[in-house]
Scaffold this motif. Sequence first.
Motif, PDB file in Angstrom:
ATOM      1  N   ASP A  89      18.739  72.159  25.038  1.00 54.77           N
ATOM      2  CA  ASP A  89      20.055  72.656  24.634  1.00 54.77           C
ATOM      3  C   ASP A  89      20.030  74.168  24.474  1.00 54.77           C
ATOM      4  OD1 ASP A  89      20.959  70.021  24.518  1.00 54.77           O
ATOM      5  OD2 ASP A  89      20.379  69.813  22.395  1.00 54.77           O
ATOM      6  N   PRO A  90      21.214  74.823  24.528  1.00 61.61           N
ATOM      7  CA  PRO A  90      21.252  76.272  24.287  1.00 61.61           C
ATOM      8  C   PRO A  90      20.606  76.627  22.956  1.00 61.61           C
ATOM      9  CG  PRO A  90      23.358  75.526  25.154  1.00 61.61           C
ATOM     10  CD  PRO A  90      22.542  74.288  24.889  1.00 61.61           C
ATOM     11  N   VAL A  91      19.897  77.739  22.914  1.00 62.58           N
ATOM     12  CA  VAL A  91      19.156  78.143  21.714  1.00 62.58           C
ATOM     13  C   VAL A  91      20.126  78.494  20.593  1.00 62.58           C
ATOM     14  CG1 VAL A  91      17.467  79.749  20.757  1.00 62.58           C
ATOM     15  CG2 VAL A  91      17.253  78.977  23.129  1.00 62.58           C
ATOM     16  N   GLU A  92      19.971  77.838  19.454  1.00 62.09           N
ATOM     17  CA  GLU A  92      20.883  78.004  18.321  1.00 62.09           C
ATOM     18  C   GLU A  92      20.317  79.015  17.327  1.00 62.09           C
ATOM     19  OE1 GLU A  92      21.316  74.054  16.855  1.00 62.09           O
ATOM     20  OE2 GLU A  92      22.360  73.329  18.657  1.00 62.09           O
ATOM     21  N   TYR A  93      20.100  80.222  17.796  1.00 57.75           N
ATOM     22  CA  TYR A  93      19.571  81.285  16.943  1.00 57.75           C
ATOM     23  C   TYR A  93      20.278  82.581  17.287  1.00 57.75           C
ATOM     24  CZ  TYR A  93      16.274  84.512  14.743  1.00 57.75           C
ATOM     25  OH  TYR A  93      15.715  85.494  13.967  1.00 57.75           O
ATOM     26  N   GLY A  94      20.814  83.247  16.263  1.00 55.67           N
ATOM     27  CA  GLY A  94      21.613  84.433  16.523  1.00 55.67           C
ATOM     28  C   GLY A  94      20.912  85.748  16.285  1.00 55.67           C
TER      29      GLY A  94
END
Length: 354
Positions: A89-94
């Motif tokens: 999944d797309p990386v969930e870190y900003g």
Amino acid sequence: MNDIIAEDVEEIIRGGIGLEQFRGRTVLISGADSFLMSYLVYALLANNKENDCLTKIVALCRNRERARERFGEWGKEAGLHLLIQDVRDPVEYGGEVDYCIHAASPAGINSRQEYPLDTFQANLQGCFQLLNFCGKRELKKFMLLSSVDVYGRCGKEGRLKETDTGVLDWNYKRNAYAAGKRAAETMCTLYHAQYGLPCVIARPFQVYGPGMSLTDGRLHGDFIRQITEKNSILLKSSGTAVRSFMYLKDATLALLRVLLCGEGGGIYNICDENGECSVYGLAQKYAEAAGKEAGVEFSYDERDAPEVTEALPSALGDASKLRALGWKSGTSLEEGIRRTMRHYCGEKGENHDL
């Protein structure tokens, strides 16, 4: 922390690798709770504690409980941030990231054969998600953990160099792991060529040491499990196949060398010529380390099993490019086996409880 692991981590910190370069940096690692990545995470956290380096480790893991079990006491350390998600999944870190390592993949023989599609996707799709994430940032280095399996059947004698290529049937489901690693390597190479992303590729051969699974079908774990259960190792094959084996501490130092010193677009074998041995010879070394008259036996009941008939007669690596980065062999095969056995079984002949 187990004494063996603590000693190894201390040696990594003192290994002259230049961990100072991680001061104030953020390192994102997919598959951070894997056997191969655990020492690297431990070393960065220990370096934070000892040298106040303020390195942040974003540990991308699929299972929170497994991650907590792997990191144990380190879970409360400042600098460790668990990112629980599927690597596909797309990386969930900003936040910002300085270094990224893609190491998430089902690696055990059993898991990759039972879930070939998941294995392929974790390698390729996971690599794409991380490259896409990193391509939007000012990254110092992206490192892909590939595998010796990408070489396929090279049909050559001697040690494999990074430029060697062999035959691989990508439509055979048992090759999902190798095919996924090959495809991920291609994607890294193209991101480097087209966007200038500083990608390096590390190809570990067979790595062993504390923390490895004893039930995933790989040699070292299988041998230790058999010794603890029945004080004997049963070989399915003749044991004549030869392999490059590398202790986890040395592999961690090698990976850090590639991450910090490897040339963008470069490929590096992670192996040790001093750790070369036949499967039968390896079994004998484990039996000797176990003591208490542990032995090696042969079984002819499974000689036709795919894992026997399809095994390569030789998988030896050339570490010349790795040594050129400043890496040196540190642990003999015999010493590595003794340390691994002490981790799982206590002192020689003393305790075989897991």
